[in-house]
Scaffold this motif. Sequence first.
Motif, PDB file in Angstrom:
ATOM      1  N   VAL A 185       0.846  -1.192   0.000  1.00  0.00           N
ATOM      2  CA  VAL A 185       0.000   0.000   0.000  1.00  0.00           C
ATOM      3  C   VAL A 185       0.885   1.247   0.000  1.00  0.00           C
ATOM      4  CG1 VAL A 185      -1.726   1.294   1.325  1.00  0.00           C
ATOM      5  CG2 VAL A 185      -1.877  -1.197   1.191  1.00  0.00           C
ATOM      6  N   ASP A 186       1.898   1.246   0.848  1.00  0.00           N
ATOM      7  CA  ASP A 186       2.898   2.311   0.899  1.00  0.00           C
ATOM      8  C   ASP A 186       4.183   1.724   1.480  1.00  0.00           C
ATOM      9  OD1 ASP A 186       2.717   2.423   3.785  1.00  0.00           O
ATOM     10  OD2 ASP A 186       1.083   3.866   3.635  1.00  0.00           O
ATOM     11  N   GLU A 187       5.108   2.568   1.863  1.00  0.00           N
ATOM     12  CA  GLU A 187       6.434   2.102   2.292  1.00  0.00           C
ATOM     13  C   GLU A 187       6.397   0.986   3.336  1.00  0.00           C
ATOM     14  OE1 GLU A 187      10.435   1.680   2.199  1.00  0.00           O
ATOM     15  OE2 GLU A 187       9.254   2.932   0.850  1.00  0.00           O
ATOM     16  N   ASP A 188       5.521   1.111   4.351  1.00  0.00           N
ATOM     17  CA  ASP A 188       5.512   0.162   5.471  1.00  0.00           C
ATOM     18  C   ASP A 188       4.242  -0.680   5.580  1.00  0.00           C
ATOM     19  OD1 ASP A 188       8.018   1.101   6.351  1.00  0.00           O
ATOM     20  OD2 ASP A 188       7.054   2.744   7.436  1.00  0.00           O
ATOM     21  N   ASN A 189       3.288  -0.504   4.681  1.00  0.00           N
ATOM     22  CA  ASN A 189       1.986  -1.157   4.836  1.00  0.00           C
ATOM     23  C   ASN A 189       1.594  -1.985   3.625  1.00  0.00           C
ATOM     24  OD1 ASN A 189       0.940   0.024   7.482  1.00  0.00           O
ATOM     25  ND2 ASN A 189       1.681   1.826   6.395  1.00  0.00           N
ATOM     26  N   PHE A 190       0.925  -3.096   3.932  1.00  0.00           N
ATOM     27  CA  PHE A 190       0.451  -4.022   2.908  1.00  0.00           C
ATOM     28  C   PHE A 190      -1.011  -4.360   3.152  1.00  0.00           C
ATOM     29  CE2 PHE A 190       4.973  -4.701   3.278  1.00  0.00           C
ATOM     30  CZ  PHE A 190       5.411  -4.981   1.991  1.00  0.00           C
ATOM     31  N   GLU A 191      -1.682  -4.814   2.101  1.00  0.00           N
ATOM     32  CA  GLU A 191      -3.022  -5.388   2.227  1.00  0.00           C
ATOM     33  C   GLU A 191      -2.874  -6.874   1.910  1.00  0.00           C
ATOM     34  OE1 GLU A 191      -7.166  -3.880   0.716  1.00  0.00           O
ATOM     35  OE2 GLU A 191      -6.206  -5.071  -0.874  1.00  0.00           O
ATOM     36  N   LEU A 192      -3.274  -7.700   2.879  1.00  0.00           N
ATOM     37  CA  LEU A 192      -3.188  -9.146   2.733  1.00  0.00           C
ATOM     38  C   LEU A 192      -4.594  -9.694   2.543  1.00  0.00           C
ATOM     39  CD1 LEU A 192      -1.759 -11.917   2.907  1.00  0.00           C
ATOM     40  CD2 LEU A 192      -1.863 -11.694   5.402  1.00  0.00           C
ATOM     41  N   LYS A 193      -4.825 -10.325   1.402  1.00  0.00           N
ATOM     42  CA  LYS A 193      -6.110 -10.979   1.144  1.00  0.00           C
ATOM     43  C   LYS A 193      -5.850 -12.471   1.048  1.00  0.00           C
ATOM     44  CE  LYS A 193      -8.548  -7.293  -1.198  1.00  0.00           C
ATOM     45  NZ  LYS A 193      -9.340  -6.911  -2.372  1.00  0.00           N
ATOM     46  N   GLY A 194      -6.825 -13.242   1.544  1.00  0.00           N
ATOM     47  CA  GLY A 194      -6.652 -14.676   1.449  1.00  0.00           C
ATOM     48  C   GLY A 194      -7.890 -15.421   1.881  1.00  0.00           C
ATOM     49  N   ASP A 195      -7.811 -16.724   1.760  1.00  0.00           N
ATOM     50  CA  ASP A 195      -8.918 -17.609   2.113  1.00  0.00           C
ATOM     51  C   ASP A 195      -8.678 -18.178   3.497  1.00  0.00           C
ATOM     52  OD1 ASP A 195     -10.219 -17.250  -0.349  1.00  0.00           O
ATOM     53  OD2 ASP A 195      -8.935 -18.745  -1.294  1.00  0.00           O
ATOM     54  N   LEU A 196      -9.601 -17.882   4.404  1.00  0.00           N
ATOM     55  CA  LEU A 196      -9.560 -18.402   5.771  1.00  0.00           C
ATOM     56  C   LEU A 196     -10.548 -19.550   5.870  1.00  0.00           C
ATOM     57  CD1 LEU A 196      -8.689 -18.281   8.764  1.00  0.00           C
ATOM     58  CD2 LEU A 196     -10.521 -16.586   9.110  1.00  0.00           C
ATOM     59  N   VAL A 223     -15.674 -24.015   6.801  1.00  0.00           N
ATOM     60  CA  VAL A 223     -16.121 -22.973   5.878  1.00  0.00           C
ATOM     61  C   VAL A 223     -14.908 -22.168   5.429  1.00  0.00           C
ATOM     62  CG1 VAL A 223     -17.568 -20.902   5.640  1.00  0.00           C
ATOM     63  CG2 VAL A 223     -18.367 -22.824   7.037  1.00  0.00           C
ATOM     64  N   THR A 224     -14.850 -21.859   4.121  1.00  0.00           N
ATOM     65  CA  THR A 224     -13.778 -21.032   3.582  1.00  0.00           C
ATOM     66  C   THR A 224     -14.371 -19.732   3.056  1.00  0.00           C
ATOM     67  OG1 THR A 224     -12.508 -22.992   2.960  1.00  0.00           O
ATOM     68  CG2 THR A 224     -11.908 -20.917   1.878  1.00  0.00           C
ATOM     69  N   LYS A 225     -13.806 -18.617   3.526  1.00  0.00           N
ATOM     70  CA  LYS A 225     -14.240 -17.286   3.091  1.00  0.00           C
ATOM     71  C   LYS A 225     -13.008 -16.419   2.911  1.00  0.00           C
ATOM     72  CE  LYS A 225     -18.845 -17.357   4.171  1.00  0.00           C
ATOM     73  NZ  LYS A 225     -19.870 -17.085   3.230  1.00  0.00           N
ATOM     74  N   GLN A 226     -13.119 -15.432   2.022  1.00  0.00           N
ATOM     75  CA  GLN A 226     -12.013 -14.501   1.830  1.00  0.00           C
ATOM     76  C   GLN A 226     -12.021 -13.451   2.939  1.00  0.00           C
ATOM     77  OE1 GLN A 226     -11.367 -11.335  -1.371  1.00  0.00           O
ATOM     78  NE2 GLN A 226      -9.963 -12.979  -2.001  1.00  0.00           N
ATOM     79  N   VAL A 227     -10.825 -13.116   3.416  1.00  0.00           N
ATOM     80  CA  VAL A 227     -10.650 -12.054   4.406  1.00  0.00           C
ATOM     81  C   VAL A 227      -9.601 -11.077   3.892  1.00  0.00           C
ATOM     82  CG1 VAL A 227     -11.303 -13.514   6.370  1.00  0.00           C
ATOM     83  CG2 VAL A 227      -8.908 -13.311   5.751  1.00  0.00           C
ATOM     84  N   THR A 228      -9.684  -9.854   4.394  1.00  0.00           N
ATOM     85  CA  THR A 228      -8.690  -8.829   4.091  1.00  0.00           C
ATOM     86  C   THR A 228      -8.093  -8.361   5.403  1.00  0.00           C
ATOM     87  OG1 THR A 228      -9.913  -8.134   2.128  1.00  0.00           O
ATOM     88  CG2 THR A 228      -8.298  -6.580   3.011  1.00  0.00           C
ATOM     89  N   LEU A 229      -6.779  -8.376   5.482  1.00  0.00           N
ATOM     90  CA  LEU A 229      -6.068  -7.983   6.692  1.00  0.00           C
ATOM     91  C   LEU A 229      -5.109  -6.839   6.378  1.00  0.00           C
ATOM     92  CD1 LEU A 229      -5.157 -11.603   7.832  1.00  0.00           C
ATOM     93  CD2 LEU A 229      -7.039 -10.199   8.695  1.00  0.00           C
ATOM     94  N   GLU A 230      -4.912  -5.969   7.367  1.00  0.00           N
ATOM     95  CA  GLU A 230      -3.940  -4.883   7.252  1.00  0.00           C
ATOM     96  C   GLU A 230      -2.629  -5.362   7.854  1.00  0.00           C
ATOM     97  OE1 GLU A 230      -5.413  -1.326   9.159  1.00  0.00           O
ATOM     98  OE2 GLU A 230      -7.440  -1.804   8.497  1.00  0.00           O
ATOM     99  N   VAL A 231      -1.535  -5.115   7.150  1.00  0.00           N
ATOM    100  CA  VAL A 231      -0.226  -5.562   7.615  1.00  0.00           C
ATOM    101  C   VAL A 231       0.727  -4.366   7.631  1.00  0.00           C
ATOM    102  CG1 VAL A 231       1.713  -7.119   7.199  1.00  0.00           C
ATOM    103  CG2 VAL A 231      -0.617  -7.843   6.613  1.00  0.00           C
TER     104      VAL A 231
END
Length: 177
Positions: free
Chosen positions: A95-106, A111-119
């Motif tokens: 996203v920027d120098e120190d931040n990422f957006e992590l998407k994945g299947d939990l 049950v499997t669903k997509q989640v979005t996490l801030e890193v």
Amino acid sequence: MAQKTKWVIDPTHTEIGFKVKHMMFTNVSGKIDKYTATVETDGDDFANAVISFSGEANSVSTGSAERDKHLLSADFFDVEKFPTLEFRATSFTKVDEDNFELKGDLTMHGVTKQVTLEVESAGLMKDPWGNIKAAFSIKGKINRKDWGLTWNAALETGGVLVSEEVRIVAEVQLIKQ
């Protein structure tokens, strides 16, 4: 093309946790004590990293043996039927120098669903023994009902005993292999 780099979790400097509101006003924290994870990057660049995580559901711990027993039961995690919690990243985007957006299947409770996490990345560091480490703070929110974790109890004053919203909070330190 950069060389592929493998990373593993440093379990002594990592905590995979969660927080849930109890009685709508107090946070109860818990963690997963037994897990494995692998990360593969292009060199030391974590953008587009390939990430997988597996946790043992029966290692969920909240500091209360009675509550933990209830969480492991069929009312919640049902560890007899669903012994693992799995996460597979589908994208890890800078996203920027120190931040990422992590998407994945939990996958949890079957049950499997997509989640979005801030890193947030704390960067790379060499420890006194020459190991290269990477550190990340991870946070996000899920609704436990989306994974079939629906048990609750009504309160006399209105509201419910356990919030549907679960906040994921993790401090992760990786070791370059």
